[in-house]
Design a protein around this motif. Sequence first.
Motif, PDB file in Angstrom:
ATOM      1  N   UNK A 200       0.857  -1.186   0.000  1.00 56.48           N
ATOM      2  CA  UNK A 200       0.000   0.000   0.000  1.00 56.48           C
ATOM      3  C   UNK A 200       0.898   1.242   0.000  1.00 56.48           C
ATOM      4  N   UNK A 201       1.045   1.851  -1.178  1.00 63.87           N
ATOM      5  CA  UNK A 201       1.969   2.984  -1.299  1.00 63.87           C
ATOM      6  C   UNK A 201       1.513   4.187  -0.475  1.00 63.87           C
ATOM      7  N   UNK A 202       0.211   4.374  -0.355  1.00 65.84           N
ATOM      8  CA  UNK A 202      -0.283   5.504   0.422  1.00 65.84           C
ATOM      9  C   UNK A 202       0.116   5.372   1.890  1.00 65.84           C
ATOM     10  N   UNK A 203      -0.049   4.169   2.438  1.00 67.33           N
ATOM     11  CA  UNK A 203       0.352   3.940   3.827  1.00 67.33           C
ATOM     12  C   UNK A 203       1.863   4.071   3.977  1.00 67.33           C
ATOM     13  N   UNK A 204       2.606   3.572   3.022  1.00 66.18           N
ATOM     14  CA  UNK A 204       4.067   3.684   3.077  1.00 66.18           C
ATOM     15  C   UNK A 204       4.483   5.154   3.037  1.00 66.18           C
ATOM     16  N   UNK A 205       3.840   5.956   2.183  1.00 67.81           N
ATOM     17  CA  UNK A 205       4.160   7.379   2.110  1.00 67.81           C
ATOM     18  C   UNK A 205       3.860   8.074   3.431  1.00 67.81           C
ATOM     19  N   UNK A 206       2.735   7.726   4.045  1.00 70.66           N
ATOM     20  CA  UNK A 206       2.407   8.312   5.343  1.00 70.66           C
ATOM     21  C   UNK A 206       3.430   7.954   6.399  1.00 70.66           C
ATOM     22  N   UNK A 207       3.898   6.709   6.387  1.00 69.97           N
ATOM     23  CA  UNK A 207       4.900   6.279   7.363  1.00 69.97           C
ATOM     24  C   UNK A 207       6.210   7.031   7.153  1.00 69.97           C
ATOM     25  N   UNK A 208       6.639   7.167   5.894  1.00 68.09           N
ATOM     26  CA  UNK A 208       7.892   7.879   5.599  1.00 68.09           C
ATOM     27  C   UNK A 208       7.825   9.309   6.133  1.00 68.09           C
ATOM     28  N   UNK A 209       6.731  10.005   5.863  1.00 65.22           N
ATOM     29  CA  UNK A 209       6.613  11.398   6.302  1.00 65.22           C
ATOM     30  C   UNK A 209       6.489  11.501   7.822  1.00 65.22           C
ATOM     31  N   UNK A 210       5.730  10.593   8.428  1.00 67.68           N
ATOM     32  CA  UNK A 210       5.560  10.652   9.882  1.00 67.68           C
ATOM     33  C   UNK A 210       6.876  10.368  10.600  1.00 67.68           C
ATOM     34  N   UNK A 211       7.657   9.435  10.096  1.00 69.00           N
ATOM     35  CA  UNK A 211       8.966   9.158  10.699  1.00 69.00           C
ATOM     36  C   UNK A 211       9.856  10.389  10.629  1.00 69.00           C
ATOM     37  N   UNK A 212       9.896  11.034   9.469  1.00 67.25           N
ATOM     38  CA  UNK A 212      10.736  12.225   9.335  1.00 67.25           C
ATOM     39  C   UNK A 212      10.265  13.343  10.251  1.00 67.25           C
ATOM     40  N   UNK A 213       8.950  13.561  10.305  1.00 68.08           N
ATOM     41  CA  UNK A 213       8.416  14.635  11.145  1.00 68.08           C
ATOM     42  C   UNK A 213       8.603  14.348  12.630  1.00 68.08           C
ATOM     43  N   UNK A 214       8.808  13.078  12.988  1.00 68.16           N
ATOM     44  CA  UNK A 214       9.055  12.710  14.393  1.00 68.16           C
ATOM     45  C   UNK A 214      10.541  12.725  14.730  1.00 68.16           C
ATOM     46  N   UNK A 215      11.392  13.216  13.820  1.00 67.04           N
ATOM     47  CA  UNK A 215      12.825  13.298  14.069  1.00 67.04           C
ATOM     48  C   UNK A 215      13.589  12.051  13.688  1.00 67.04           C
ATOM     49  N   UNK A 216      12.961  11.127  12.936  1.00 70.44           N
ATOM     50  CA  UNK A 216      13.592   9.857  12.568  1.00 70.44           C
ATOM     51  C   UNK A 216      13.849   9.839  11.059  1.00 70.44           C
ATOM     52  N   UNK A 217      14.638  10.817  10.583  1.00 72.64           N
ATOM     53  CA  UNK A 217      14.808  10.955   9.142  1.00 72.64           C
ATOM     54  C   UNK A 217      15.535   9.758   8.535  1.00 72.64           C
ATOM     55  N   UNK A 218      16.553   9.258   9.213  1.00 74.06           N
ATOM     56  CA  UNK A 218      17.288   8.111   8.667  1.00 74.06           C
ATOM     57  C   UNK A 218      16.362   6.905   8.526  1.00 74.06           C
ATOM     58  N   UNK A 219      15.508   6.681   9.525  1.00 74.09           N
ATOM     59  CA  UNK A 219      14.560   5.566   9.442  1.00 74.09           C
ATOM     60  C   UNK A 219      13.535   5.805   8.334  1.00 74.09           C
ATOM     61  N   UNK A 220      13.178   7.081   8.110  1.00 72.64           N
ATOM     62  CA  UNK A 220      12.243   7.405   7.040  1.00 72.64           C
ATOM     63  C   UNK A 220      12.827   7.032   5.680  1.00 72.64           C
ATOM     64  N   UNK A 221      14.104   7.373   5.454  1.00 75.41           N
ATOM     65  CA  UNK A 221      14.741   7.036   4.179  1.00 75.41           C
ATOM     66  C   UNK A 221      14.872   5.526   4.010  1.00 75.41           C
ATOM     67  N   UNK A 222      15.167   4.841   5.121  1.00 75.46           N
ATOM     68  CA  UNK A 222      15.246   3.375   5.071  1.00 75.46           C
ATOM     69  C   UNK A 222      13.885   2.772   4.725  1.00 75.46           C
ATOM     70  N   UNK A 223      12.827   3.328   5.318  1.00 76.82           N
ATOM     71  CA  UNK A 223      11.475   2.826   5.035  1.00 76.82           C
ATOM     72  C   UNK A 223      11.136   3.016   3.557  1.00 76.82           C
ATOM     73  N   UNK A 224      11.526   4.154   2.986  1.00 77.23           N
ATOM     74  CA  UNK A 224      11.275   4.386   1.560  1.00 77.23           C
ATOM     75  C   UNK A 224      12.002   3.349   0.701  1.00 77.23           C
ATOM     76  N   UNK A 225      13.294   3.137   0.993  1.00 71.52           N
ATOM     77  CA  UNK A 225      14.069   2.185   0.181  1.00 71.52           C
ATOM     78  C   UNK A 225      13.502   0.777   0.294  1.00 71.52           C
ATOM     79  N   UNK A 226      13.031   0.420   1.490  1.00 70.53           N
ATOM     80  CA  UNK A 226      12.439  -0.903   1.679  1.00 70.53           C
ATOM     81  C   UNK A 226      11.158  -1.028   0.846  1.00 70.53           C
ATOM     82  N   UNK A 227      10.339   0.027   0.858  1.00 74.14           N
ATOM     83  CA  UNK A 227       9.104   0.003   0.077  1.00 74.14           C
ATOM     84  C   UNK A 227       9.409  -0.018  -1.417  1.00 74.14           C
ATOM     85  N   UNK A 228      10.397   0.760  -1.851  1.00 76.80           N
ATOM     86  CA  UNK A 228      10.748   0.809  -3.269  1.00 76.80           C
ATOM     87  C   UNK A 228      11.222  -0.559  -3.762  1.00 76.80           C
ATOM     88  N   UNK A 229      12.061  -1.194  -2.964  1.00 79.72           N
ATOM     89  CA  UNK A 229      12.535  -2.520  -3.338  1.00 79.72           C
ATOM     90  C   UNK A 229      11.421  -3.541  -3.394  1.00 79.72           C
TER      91      UNK A 229
END
Length: 707
Positions: A200-229
Amino acid sequence: MREALRFEVLGPLRVYRGDEELDLGFPQQRALLALLLVRAGRPVLAGEIVDVLWPGRAPASAMNVVRRYAGALRRLLEPDLPPRAPGRRVLRRAGGYLLEAAEDEVDLLRFRALTKRGKRAAATGRSEAALRHFVDALGDWHGPVAMGIPASVREHTEFAALERELTRTARMAADAALLCGGSELVLPHLRRAVELDPLDESAQAGLVMALAASGLQAEALTAYERARGLLAEELGISPGPELTAAHTRVLRQEWGPPRPPAPARSPHPTPTATVSTAAPTAASASAPTAASVAAPTAVPRAALPSVSAVASTETPVAVPSTAPVAVPVTAPAPPSTPLRPAQLPADLPVFVGREAELGTLLRVTDAAAASTGAPATVLVSGMPGIGKTALAVHWAHRVADRFPDGQLHVSLRGFDAARPPLEPDEALRGMLSALGVPAARMPAGVDSLAGLYRSTLAGRRLLVLLDDAADTEQVRPLLPAGPGSLTLVTSRLALSGLTASGAHPLHLDLPSAADAGAVLARRVGQGRTAAEPGAAAEIVARCGRLPLALAVVAARAADRPDFPLSAIAAELRHAGDGLDAFAGTGGAPDLRAAFDPSYRRLPPENARLFRLLSLRPGADLTPGAAAALAGLPPRRTRLLLDELADAHLVTEHAPGRYVQHALLRLFAAELTAGHDSPTERRAALHRLRTYTAAVPDRHPTSHGDRP
């Protein structure tokens, strides 16, 4: 008095009487209860129950078994019920069964009520209230729905649809949190949503943005790469517009509230009331220039040197050197020389006015031209006949030359009276064909088609007009992913899911009396309206300033050039209480035919309330008065009114006060005369009079010149 129970289906299936958890019996008996809970308040046909409980081949005794399970549930929920008594919980209805329970007894009903409030708050710009409602709604979600019933039953579409509903609310909560802060509140729900459906790309996008906004930018980028793969491995596609935009915003550290569009660097035409009928040119536009990015507030720049260095430049963002190598996808390659489509319908030569709305569209278009991030989407919504398509087509012609790679137009048929809504895969095939992709190279499935569509549009700047959308899910796969493109979506519905995902909402209200008069003059001739200004003003008023109604009456006046406008006004004045005066002939617009698809889309309870609202004596009413009129609980009635407002069949013109457009009220009056018996109508008016006598309206609200 009915004993209070607590039903839980948004996680393990449980029922409590006080603090005692009840034993729900055999697995299939539990499955029947779960199905009735998912449809709480609505009957489930016996044949459907059999199909759900026995996904393969049902035994010959299936109907007897269902009756036995229903009886056992009735005795479990009402232990003091006399033998063979019908009870008040598990009821026989319309060849099936219905579970009767109050909203505060069922976690799913609470969830839906709170989600509805959140969507209304989001659609009106109250992001803090929206977040509060969404988080409260998700508080009842404790895992995969209806756990404890057979796995084969849980795979049924009823339960899968409910999990998608939960995921959508989590996504809307994430969007609201980005606007007002508090993303950490939605992280657990987004993680659960991604767990349920990793594709679910919409849920993945929400998770990426929420992680970054919570101060977890590195985890946000990791979540994106995991979803992309995962998308590449499972579906052979690249990320879509939402996930791509989320990744770009994280790289640029733009996860706070969006800033207003910046003015364009080069001059562009300002909106005017005149309409050009010349065909759009194909002149190339200059390449977009990235806007500079303000320093973030959630994460210190010094803590992330490689990313902040990228974000501070004024060139397109590059992926940091530590990012994994892109995974190749298996979607068919786009053609080497794609076509330049020019699919816009003809502009309306009588278009006038809408200066404020044209100004908003100009600002959004300028921002899209200057953007290097996500493409811009504008949702134009309003009641039937308000002029949504006319505005969108007019603006598309005005700015077509700023999108050098062409214009796509798709009629989504969301409210077509003769044909069903266009399926996303059918729309994608048509768009890909217009872009020059041969049918033989088009893959099967919406996700693969959407991936090919995004790949074909990569590096191009197009204007896309998606007309008459049925819902958000129909639109999402059709949105471009690359920067510089503009999508105009029109719909009769508010589509709060689309606005919560970043679309710019543009609600169309009635034109002013002056603009409506100018429309009439443009259609029948300035000389006729100037000669009879009083009759022209009466025609505008009796049309309720609704553009479609004006078009119907103006067409009749144009066919009778020797008739004075006063005669046309007299026809409207003496037409009675129906819409016969606005009926079109010979292919001309017809107001009743325009309203009818919106009414037919309503669930039965909403349709009944819409009809009964026409019986009220005053201009507007409160939820309490509407509840009395319909004989429904006030809380339920408020939800129904909100749903009618989302469909633009009523308007909440002041907090807690609802009004129907005069012509919609005439339409509803015709319907109630044909559907509701005289006895039912008299009973509704009696309930309303009793209510108003006991609870007088101490705060009547004037709504000015609204028809």
